[in-house]
Write an enzyme that holds these catalytic residues in place. Structure first.
Site, PDB file in Angstrom:
ATOM      1  N   GLY A  46      43.214  40.214  38.225  1.00 49.03           N
ATOM      2  CA  GLY A  46      43.097  39.712  36.459  1.00 49.03           C
ATOM      3  C   GLY A  46      42.608  38.772  36.556  1.00 49.03           C
ATOM      4  O   GLY A  46      41.920  37.849  35.787  1.00 49.03           O
ATOM      5  N   CYS A  47      43.724  37.713  36.954  1.00 50.59           N
ATOM      6  CA  CYS A  47      43.735  36.632  37.163  1.00 50.59           C
ATOM      7  C   CYS A  47      42.066  35.619  37.642  1.00 50.59           C
ATOM      8  O   CYS A  47      41.815  34.541  37.885  1.00 50.59           O
ATOM      9  CB  CYS A  47      44.219  35.836  38.009  1.00 50.59           C
ATOM     10  SG  CYS A  47      46.830  36.233  37.060  1.00 50.59           S
ATOM     11  N   THR A  48      41.999  36.403  38.830  1.00 51.48           N
ATOM     12  CA  THR A  48      40.541  36.200  39.176  1.00 51.48           C
ATOM     13  C   THR A  48      39.194  36.074  38.711  1.00 51.48           C
ATOM     14  O   THR A  48      38.531  35.241  38.594  1.00 51.48           O
ATOM     15  CB  THR A  48      40.434  36.776  40.646  1.00 51.48           C
ATOM     16  OG1 THR A  48      41.898  36.485  41.652  1.00 51.48           O
ATOM     17  CG2 THR A  48      39.960  36.359  41.005  1.00 51.48           C
ATOM     18  N   GLY A  51      39.401  33.316  35.599  1.00 49.31           N
ATOM     19  CA  GLY A  51      39.183  32.282  36.499  1.00 49.31           C
ATOM     20  C   GLY A  51      37.541  32.112  36.476  1.00 49.31           C
ATOM     21  O   GLY A  51      36.868  30.829  36.319  1.00 49.31           O
TER      22      GLY A  51
END
Length: 158
Positions: A46-48, A51
């Site tokens: 999710g964070c990738t 970003g």
């Protein structure tokens, strides 16, 4: 008890190590809008994606006089690897002591596989060119989020 920052008031200041061997604080962005997004962990799915979405719309934010910062509790070393691998055109702040996370009230009780722990709740804050907090998004779903943030930034300039 932590307090959430108030919309319309001055955004909480920060002074943290960032990628590229920098130390960044709120005043470094005076005269620009600033999007600060807090995310749980470098290099997780999710964070990738989040970003990458900010990366892919970066020029639109830039054209709207807006900078972007990502924040998590990961080390600078971890951030540098993540940033390089994903070619993020913005800096990542390392908040290992959770100082900034607490100021923005993003540390929440989370559950994973029946285990409870304190972690960063995915949250984004929009600060205007005068350092005032204009909008916050909490418990974010990544899909469509960046477009929503960009629309708010453009509204600030309207």
């Amino acid at each position: 008890m932590s307090h959430s920052p108030e919309i319309g008031k001055k955004a909480p200041n920060f002074n943290l190590p960032a990628t590229g061997d920098k130390k960044l604080s709120l005043k470094d962005f005076k005269g620009k809008h600033l999007v600060i997004y807090f995310y749980p962990k470098d290099a997780t799915p999710g964070c990738t994606t989040e970003g990458q979405n900010f990366r892919d719309t970066f020029n639109k934010f830039k054209n709207a006089n807006c900078s972007i910062l990502g924040v998590s509790r990961d080390s600078i070393k971890s951030h540098e690897k993540f940033k390089e691998k994903q070619a993020f055109p913005f800096d990542l702040l390392s908040d290992e002591d959770e100082e900034m996370c607490k100021a923005y009230d993003v540390i929440k009780l989370k559950k994973l596989y029946g285990r409870e722990y304190m972690g960063i709740e995915r949250s984004t804050f929009l600060i205007d060119a005068n350092g005032k907090l204009k909008k916050e998004w909490r418990k974010i779903k990544v899909k469509g989020h960046v477009d929503e943030v960009l629309a708010e930034v453009k509204a600030l300039n309207a």
